[in-house]
Design a protein around this motif. Structure first.
Motif, PDB file in Angstrom:
ATOM      1  N   GLU A  49       0.954  -1.269   0.108  1.00 22.78           N
ATOM      2  CA  GLU A  49      -0.006   0.030  -0.032  1.00 22.78           C
ATOM      3  C   GLU A  49       0.795   1.231  -0.053  1.00 22.78           C
ATOM      4  O   GLU A  49       0.348   2.245  -0.425  1.00 22.78           O
ATOM      5  CB  GLU A  49      -1.154  -0.012   1.114  1.00 22.78           C
ATOM      6  N   SER A  50       2.010   1.367   0.429  1.00 26.85           N
ATOM      7  CA  SER A  50       2.784   2.358   0.731  1.00 26.85           C
ATOM      8  C   SER A  50       3.551   2.478  -0.614  1.00 26.85           C
ATOM      9  O   SER A  50       4.325   3.567  -1.056  1.00 26.85           O
ATOM     10  CB  SER A  50       3.928   2.266   1.790  1.00 26.85           C
ATOM     11  N   LEU A  51       3.839   1.640  -1.724  1.00 32.90           N
ATOM     12  CA  LEU A  51       4.757   1.739  -2.829  1.00 32.90           C
ATOM     13  C   LEU A  51       4.109   3.121  -3.614  1.00 32.90           C
ATOM     14  O   LEU A  51       5.194   3.495  -4.248  1.00 32.90           O
ATOM     15  CB  LEU A  51       4.503   0.223  -3.623  1.00 32.90           C
ATOM     16  N   TYR A  71      11.230  -0.421  -5.882  1.00 33.90           N
ATOM     17  CA  TYR A  71      10.218  -0.072  -4.760  1.00 33.90           C
ATOM     18  C   TYR A  71       9.942  -1.320  -4.053  1.00 33.90           C
ATOM     19  O   TYR A  71       9.778  -1.359  -2.941  1.00 33.90           O
ATOM     20  CB  TYR A  71       9.039   0.696  -5.229  1.00 33.90           C
ATOM     21  N   ARG A  72       9.494  -2.406  -4.828  1.00 37.64           N
ATOM     22  CA  ARG A  72       8.999  -3.546  -4.262  1.00 37.64           C
ATOM     23  C   ARG A  72       9.806  -4.489  -3.560  1.00 37.64           C
ATOM     24  O   ARG A  72       9.627  -5.146  -2.836  1.00 37.64           O
ATOM     25  CB  ARG A  72       8.381  -4.499  -5.609  1.00 37.64           C
ATOM     26  N   GLN A  73      11.067  -4.319  -3.802  1.00 39.01           N
ATOM     27  CA  GLN A  73      12.272  -4.820  -3.059  1.00 39.01           C
ATOM     28  C   GLN A  73      12.029  -4.507  -1.734  1.00 39.01           C
ATOM     29  O   GLN A  73      12.781  -5.450  -0.726  1.00 39.01           O
ATOM     30  CB  GLN A  73      13.864  -4.384  -3.555  1.00 39.01           C
ATOM     31  N   VAL A  91       6.240  10.609   3.791  1.00 33.81           N
ATOM     32  CA  VAL A  91       7.048  11.996   3.672  1.00 33.81           C
ATOM     33  C   VAL A  91       8.316  11.640   3.818  1.00 33.81           C
ATOM     34  O   VAL A  91       8.983  12.556   3.649  1.00 33.81           O
ATOM     35  CB  VAL A  91       6.530  12.823   4.705  1.00 33.81           C
ATOM     36  N   GLY A  92       8.543  10.273   3.708  1.00 36.63           N
ATOM     37  CA  GLY A  92      10.029  10.062   3.667  1.00 36.63           C
ATOM     38  C   GLY A  92      10.365   8.368   3.320  1.00 36.63           C
ATOM     39  O   GLY A  92       9.274   7.835   3.863  1.00 36.63           O
ATOM     40  N   CYS A  93      11.271   7.887   3.070  1.00 37.96           N
ATOM     41  CA  CYS A  93      11.699   6.594   3.060  1.00 37.96           C
ATOM     42  C   CYS A  93      13.115   6.238   2.903  1.00 37.96           C
ATOM     43  O   CYS A  93      14.173   7.312   2.765  1.00 37.96           O
ATOM     44  CB  CYS A  93      11.313   5.950   1.597  1.00 37.96           C
ATOM     45  N   ILE A  94      13.612   5.247   3.307  1.00 39.32           N
ATOM     46  CA  ILE A  94      14.924   4.742   3.419  1.00 39.32           C
ATOM     47  C   ILE A  94      15.207   3.432   2.768  1.00 39.32           C
ATOM     48  O   ILE A  94      14.259   2.327   3.113  1.00 39.32           O
ATOM     49  CB  ILE A  94      15.718   4.942   4.609  1.00 39.32           C
ATOM     50  N   TYR A  95      15.779   3.206   1.736  1.00 32.08           N
ATOM     51  CA  TYR A  95      16.415   1.742   1.281  1.00 32.08           C
ATOM     52  C   TYR A  95      17.541   1.530   1.537  1.00 32.08           C
ATOM     53  O   TYR A  95      18.600   2.203   1.027  1.00 32.08           O
ATOM     54  CB  TYR A  95      15.955   1.565  -0.339  1.00 32.08           C
TER      55      TYR A  95
END
Length: 122
Positions: A49-51, A71-73, A91-95
């Motif tokens: 849902e966040s993708l 993104y799915r990773q 509002v933010g993300c980290i991979y």
């Protein structure tokens, strides 16, 4: 077929308008908080849902679309991919990629700078 094309254009335009209005509300709400003040964001695991929010964030901040496979990773990866959510929006993300005992940040971003979101994600 011209009706189908018109419907697609209208649907995309309405979606972009809603997205812009949502972003404006988010920016307005964040502007009421002094720079340097931490926002009360929730740091959560990446979900399917966040993708769309993660993809939009990359396009908005970096002007890059890595594609949904990138993104799915992050789905189901626990602490190597996290999302910051505020006001029910990404509002933010980290991979992060971990190999041979080393941690490599593949992506770290926020659409609301100076509110300690990146710090929380790290």
């Amino acid at each position: 077929s011209s009706f189908v094309f018109h419907d697609l254009v209208q649907e995309r335009t309405m979606g972009n308008t809603r997205h812009k209005k949502r972003q404006q509300r988010l920016q307005r709400a964040a502007s009421e908080v002094a720079p340097g003040t931490a926002l009360d964001v929730a740091i959560v695991a990446v979900t399917v849902e966040s993708l769309p929010g993660i993809a939009t964030l990359h396009k908005q901040v970096l002007k890059i679309d890595y594609g949904m496979s990138f993104y799915r990773q992050g789905v189901g990866c626990g602490n190597v991919a996290r999302v910051a959510v505020w006001e029910q929006q990404v509002v933010g993300c980290i991979y992060v990629h971990i190999a041979a005992g080393n941690m490599h940040v593949k992506s770290l971003m926020t659409c609301l700078p100076r509110h300690k979101i990146g710090e929380r994600l790290l």
